[in-house]
Design a protein around this motif. Structure first.
Motif, PDB file in Angstrom:
ATOM      1  N   GLU A  89     -15.564  -5.485 -36.354  1.00 36.46           N
ATOM      2  CA  GLU A  89     -14.700  -5.759 -37.502  1.00 36.46           C
ATOM      3  C   GLU A  89     -15.120  -7.024 -38.229  1.00 36.46           C
ATOM      4  O   GLU A  89     -14.725  -7.253 -39.376  1.00 36.46           O
ATOM      5  CB  GLU A  89     -13.244  -5.883 -37.037  1.00 36.46           C
ATOM      6  N   ASN A  90     -15.906  -7.862 -37.568  1.00 32.05           N
ATOM      7  CA  ASN A  90     -16.335  -9.151 -38.116  1.00 32.05           C
ATOM      8  C   ASN A  90     -17.810  -9.071 -38.506  1.00 32.05           C
ATOM      9  O   ASN A  90     -18.694  -9.016 -37.649  1.00 32.05           O
ATOM     10  CB  ASN A  90     -16.113 -10.255 -37.078  1.00 32.05           C
ATOM     11  N   ALA A  91     -18.098  -9.072 -39.801  1.00 33.92           N
ATOM     12  CA  ALA A  91     -19.480  -8.950 -40.279  1.00 33.92           C
ATOM     13  C   ALA A  91     -20.352 -10.127 -39.845  1.00 33.92           C
ATOM     14  O   ALA A  91     -21.579  -9.996 -39.753  1.00 33.92           O
ATOM     15  CB  ALA A  91     -19.495  -8.819 -41.797  1.00 33.92           C
ATOM     16  N   ASP A  92     -19.742 -11.275 -39.562  1.00 34.09           N
ATOM     17  CA  ASP A  92     -20.524 -12.433 -39.108  1.00 34.09           C
ATOM     18  C   ASP A  92     -21.196 -12.161 -37.760  1.00 34.09           C
ATOM     19  O   ASP A  92     -22.170 -12.837 -37.388  1.00 34.09           O
ATOM     20  CB  ASP A  92     -19.641 -13.675 -38.992  1.00 34.09           C
ATOM     21  N   ASN A  93     -20.672 -11.170 -37.019  1.00 36.19           N
ATOM     22  CA  ASN A  93     -21.231 -10.860 -35.703  1.00 36.19           C
ATOM     23  C   ASN A  93     -22.551 -10.107 -35.775  1.00 36.19           C
ATOM     24  O   ASN A  93     -23.204  -9.901 -34.745  1.00 36.19           O
ATOM     25  CB  ASN A  93     -20.226 -10.055 -34.873  1.00 36.19           C
ATOM     26  N   ILE A  94     -22.948  -9.677 -36.969  1.00 36.84           N
ATOM     27  CA  ILE A  94     -24.236  -9.008 -37.109  1.00 36.84           C
ATOM     28  C   ILE A  94     -25.356  -9.917 -36.604  1.00 36.84           C
ATOM     29  O   ILE A  94     -26.331  -9.453 -35.995  1.00 36.84           O
ATOM     30  CB  ILE A  94     -24.475  -8.596 -38.579  1.00 36.84           C
ATOM     31  N   ARG A  95     -25.215 -11.207 -36.825  1.00 33.75           N
ATOM     32  CA  ARG A  95     -26.252 -12.148 -36.390  1.00 33.75           C
ATOM     33  C   ARG A  95     -26.444 -12.082 -34.868  1.00 33.75           C
ATOM     34  O   ARG A  95     -27.577 -12.087 -34.372  1.00 33.75           O
ATOM     35  CB  ARG A  95     -25.883 -13.573 -36.814  1.00 33.75           C
ATOM     36  N   ALA A  96     -25.343 -12.016 -34.109  1.00 35.65           N
ATOM     37  CA  ALA A  96     -25.443 -11.934 -32.648  1.00 35.65           C
ATOM     38  C   ALA A  96     -26.140 -10.644 -32.223  1.00 35.65           C
ATOM     39  O   ALA A  96     -26.942 -10.634 -31.285  1.00 35.65           O
ATOM     40  CB  ALA A  96     -24.052 -12.026 -32.022  1.00 35.65           C
ATOM     41  N   TRP A  97     -25.839  -9.566 -32.906  1.00 36.87           N
ATOM     42  CA  TRP A  97     -26.480  -8.278 -32.622  1.00 36.87           C
ATOM     43  C   TRP A  97     -27.988  -8.361 -32.859  1.00 36.87           C
ATOM     44  O   TRP A  97     -28.786  -7.904 -32.039  1.00 36.87           O
ATOM     45  CB  TRP A  97     -25.845  -7.227 -33.516  1.00 36.87           C
TER      46      TRP A  97
END
Length: 399
Positions: A103-111
């Motif tokens: 739900e949090n687009a900022d988490n794309i970086r962690a992925w």
């Protein structure tokens, strides 16, 4: 005389969890899985890795888990079995979910950091990757099964579309990253895709607000919009990219996990439907339609059927299930390059007996009768009348 002949270039394979599965003792020793693959005669496998096992804490990777993954891939390659690595079969790590998950687009970086670490570790050994398995199912199943008010369903759908948009954006960025990393290693044979869950749909009376458009609306929301976003970078409302994405081609093959018939809004009470032990409705003829519909969106490209399976605890209908799906595909004229049966080993710990192998009376692993059938299909590149009479004739589905 043959019932059907498989295309010489089509590979049959199986899906299996890597040695870095989230609960490594649940399904036994991964080395035994690989030996079962050799006994089946497969030349390719979908290898599922667990993000939660590889990166149990943010930015903290498990060295032992990475080493196990590399060792398993080396064993597969030594047996001339091509691994198709799937990154996200299990639930994301707890730390990722606590940060808002998809739900949090900022988490794309962690992925992307996770993807980068894995590819740097094994990128010289693996050329084919799947970023997401059934992202549309992950994003939308809560909405599909929601039986509350119409207004609540609409809000749930908007939330599901946002999650799907974030995952589509993450896939596109991972697609570019994997190609860049392997290009830097000197490889030009990289193939990256995703695997969409696809069904034949019918609409329940409980879903009046989509019933006017019938299955076309359902197919658009569950199939076509996610497919268009992930494969081409074209996001259509209610999907919206959370980051700037240029239209392009973001898959090298079309991955399809086919689930048979699905009733949107709950079971309509269809009588005499063919179902497996988990009550899932079987519809082999629909696999061709789903693939054609998908190609209409993405254009001509190789198709990987990355998952078909049946829960069949007595192994009394699995050979029929496999033969019916392969017969449809062999007659379709579609560019099907791979078909993976999703389920190698039946440990029987859970009531989800989908595998081609189980255990004998001594607890040793062995191919089930359906596994022997699958092995003969691979060896013979089709289904002869003799094989049909030996394995398939007389098999019935539970009602």
């Amino acid at each position: 005389m043959s019932r059907f002949v498989l295309d010489p270039d089509m590979l049959l394979g199986v899906g299996a969890s890597a040695g870095v599965r989230e609960k490594p003792d649940v399904e036994g020793n991964w080395r035994e899985d690989v030996l079962l693959m050799r006994e089946l005669g497969v030349k390719t496998c979908c290898l599922d890795v667990s993000w939660a096992r590889l990166e149990p804490e943010e930015s903290l990777f498990d060295r032992n888990a990475l080493d196990d993954l590399r060792e398993e891939i080396l064993l597969l390659r030594g047996l001339h079995i091509l691994p198709l690595l799937r990154f996200d079969r299990d639930t994301p790590p707890d730390w990722f979910l606590k940060k808002g998950g998809w739900e949090n687009a900022d988490n794309i970086r962690a992925w992307l950091l996770y993807i980068e670490r894995v590819v740097r570790e094994i990128g010289h050994l693996v050329c084919e990757y799947i970023t997401f398995i059934e992202p549309n199912a992950y994003a939308m199943h809560a909405f599909l099964s929601d039986e509350r008010s119409q207004a609540h369903r609409v809000r749930a759908m908007m939330s599901a579309s946002h999650v799907m948009s974030v995952m589509a954006t993450a896939h596109i960025r991972a697609y570019k990253l994997i190609h860049d990393l392997r290009r830097g290693l000197g490889f030009s044979d990289t193939k990256v895709g995703f695997s969409l869950q696809m069904y034949m749909f019918r609409v329940s009376h409980r879903m009046e607000f989509v019933r006017a458009g019938g299955t076309k609306n359902v197919e658009k929301w569950f199939h076509k919009q996610p497919l268009s976003a992930m494969a081409t970078g074209h996001f259509t409302l209610p999907m919206r990219a959370p980051q700037r994405i240029r239209p392009g081609t973001y898959c090298d093959f079309l991955g399809v996990n086919y689930g048979g018939m699905f009733t949107w809004g709950g079971n309509t009470g269809v009588l005499h439907a063919r179902r497996d032990d988990l009550g899932r409705e079987i519809n082999a003829s629909g696999i061709g339609k789903c693939c054609r519909d998908a190609l209409d969106v993405v254009g001509d490209m190789p198709i990987y059927i990355t998952g078909i399976s049946i829960a069949d605890s007595r192994d009394v209908s699995r050979a029929r299930f496999i033969s019916e799906h392969l017969e449809v595909l062999s007659a379709s004229g579609l560019p099907v390059a791979r078909v993976y049966y999703q389920g190698l080993f039946d440990g029987k710990e859970e009531n989800n007996a989908c595998g081609l192998a189980g255990t004998d009376e001594n607890g040793d692993r062995m191919l089930l009768r359906s596994g022997s059938f699958f092995a003969e299909l691979i060896e013979e590149k089709g289904l002869s009348e003799e094989m049909y009479q030996n394995y398939v004739a007389g098999q019935e589905y539970p009602q």
